[in-house]
Design an enzyme around this catalytic site. Structure first.
Site, mmCIF file in Angstrom:
data_model
loop_
_atom_site.group_PDB
_atom_site.id
_atom_site.type_symbol
_atom_site.label_atom_id
_atom_site.label_comp_id
_atom_site.label_asym_id
_atom_site.label_seq_id
_atom_site.Cartn_x
_atom_site.Cartn_y
_atom_site.Cartn_z
ATOM 1 N N ASN A 1 0.875 -1.187 0.000
ATOM 2 C CA ASN A 1 0.000 0.000 0.000
ATOM 3 C C ASN A 1 0.905 1.228 0.000
ATOM 4 O O ASN A 1 1.523 1.535 1.010
ATOM 5 C CB ASN A 1 -0.902 -0.036 1.243
ATOM 6 N N LYS B 1 0.094 4.311 -0.240
ATOM 7 C CA LYS B 1 -0.504 5.511 0.381
ATOM 8 C C LYS B 1 -0.286 6.725 -0.533
ATOM 9 O O LYS B 1 -0.323 6.571 -1.753
ATOM 10 C CB LYS B 1 0.068 5.704 1.793
ATOM 11 N N HIS C 1 -9.313 1.397 5.120
ATOM 12 C CA HIS C 1 -8.018 1.543 5.791
ATOM 13 C C HIS C 1 -8.182 2.460 7.008
ATOM 14 O O HIS C 1 -8.968 3.413 6.970
ATOM 15 C CB HIS C 1 -6.984 2.125 4.825
ATOM 16 N N GLU D 1 -6.461 4.793 8.122
ATOM 17 C CA GLU D 1 -6.235 6.219 7.838
ATOM 18 C C GLU D 1 -7.496 6.857 7.250
ATOM 19 O O GLU D 1 -7.791 8.019 7.517
ATOM 20 C CB GLU D 1 -5.023 6.380 6.910
ATOM 21 N N GLU E 1 -5.112 -4.783 10.661
ATOM 22 C CA GLU E 1 -4.073 -3.782 10.873
ATOM 23 C C GLU E 1 -4.310 -3.085 12.211
ATOM 24 O O GLU E 1 -5.122 -2.141 12.280
ATOM 25 C CB GLU E 1 -4.097 -2.736 9.754
ATOM 26 N N GLY F 1 2.860 2.363 10.802
ATOM 27 C CA GLY F 1 3.806 3.462 10.647
ATOM 28 C C GLY F 1 4.553 3.821 11.915
ATOM 29 O O GLY F 1 5.208 4.861 11.984
ATOM 30 N N SER G 1 3.767 -2.117 10.263
ATOM 31 C CA SER G 1 5.227 -2.196 10.408
ATOM 32 C C SER G 1 5.807 -3.556 10.015
ATOM 33 O O SER G 1 6.723 -4.055 10.674
ATOM 34 C CB SER G 1 5.642 -1.807 11.830
#
Ligand code: 13P
Length: 252
Positions: free
Chosen positions: A9, A11, A95, A97, A167, A173, A213
């Site tokens: 991904n 992003k 996702h 985010e 996730e 991240g 990660s």
């Protein structure tokens, strides 16, 4: 039964030119690797060029989001049908985010997922708890809610073909990966609920990826867990060498 899937991904990273350069370099490096499916998710703008650069390679292309309507007055949005037309076969939905920064809910995730299936895109549906939720002992409840609402109306056959990405938000991240035991616990819980709600055959076929990660040096221990069927990789998928090492996790 479940072929591992390594999904990058990207992003909001890489221009069209950089995206094409990345897959052009990646393609020969993983040519001939068997027993693993590979996917990249560039920005919308790079989807057509990346899909063209990967034609015949077997490497899949995904968009990172879609709208649930086929077309309409939705400024700034892109439909699942348009993504399919642009050359991608997959789409990431829900996702974290998008949930935390752009107000996505389990309901919008469900609409997007259904639109993706209608447009013959394979959805990668992201779920996962925040740090507060984990520390409050709510991890399983959060996953249950996200699965129940997010996958509402999905048939067993549709579930078998789609992908779920677990996730944990606190691992995205941050460099703080879930331990293999934490990942396996969550994945086994997810598989158990899928079995309960969609039947054992569909649940046994549905791939559940881990994301948060994932790096070349931790991917093998995560993949050794029985219910971890691949990874959704952010940062480490942006570099040809590190993504190649992840794809070749069995060799490393
Ligand atoms: P990182 O691998 O950078 O933690 O990102 C994970 C992720 O969000 C993939 O979708």
């Amino acid at each position: 039964m479940r072929t591992p899937l390594m999904a990058g991904n990207w992003k909001m990273f890489k221009s069209v030119r950089e995206s094409v350069a990345m897959v052009t370099a990646l393609r020969p490096k993983i040519d001939g690797v068997t027993g693993v499916d590979v996917l990249v998710a560039p920005t919308f703008l790079a989807v057509p060029a990346v899909a063209a650069a990967l034609e015949g390679s077997g490497i899949h292309v995904a968009a990172q989001n879609c709208h649930w309507e086929r077309e309409g007055a939705f400024t700034g949005e892109v439909s699942a049908a348009m993504i399919r037309d642009a050359g991608a076969g997959w789409v990431i939905v829900g996702h974290s985010e998008r949930r935390t920064l752009f107000g996505e809910t389990d309901l919008s995730v469900n609409r997007k997922l259904r639109a993706a299936i209608t447009a013959t895109l394979t959805p990668i549906v992201c779920i996962g708890e925040t740090l507060d939720e984990r520390e409050g002992g709510q991890t399983h409840d959060v996953l249950d809610r996200q699965i129940q609402r997010g996958l509402d109306g999905v048939t067993g056959a549709e579930l078998a073909a789609l992908v779920i990405a677990y996730e944990p938000v606190w691992a995205i991240g941050t460099g703080r990966t879930a331990t293999p035991e934490q990942a396996q616990d969550a994945h086994a819980h997810i598989r158990g609920r899928l079995t309960q709600w969609f039947g054992s055959d569909a649940a046994a076929r549905c791939r559940v990826l881990y994301g948060g990660s994932v790096k070349p040096d931790n991917v093998a221990t995560l993949m050794a867990q029985p219910d971890v069927d691949g990874a959704l990789i952010g940062g480490a998928s942006l570099d040809v060498d590190s993504f190649t090492r992840i794809v070749k996790f069995r060799v490393a």
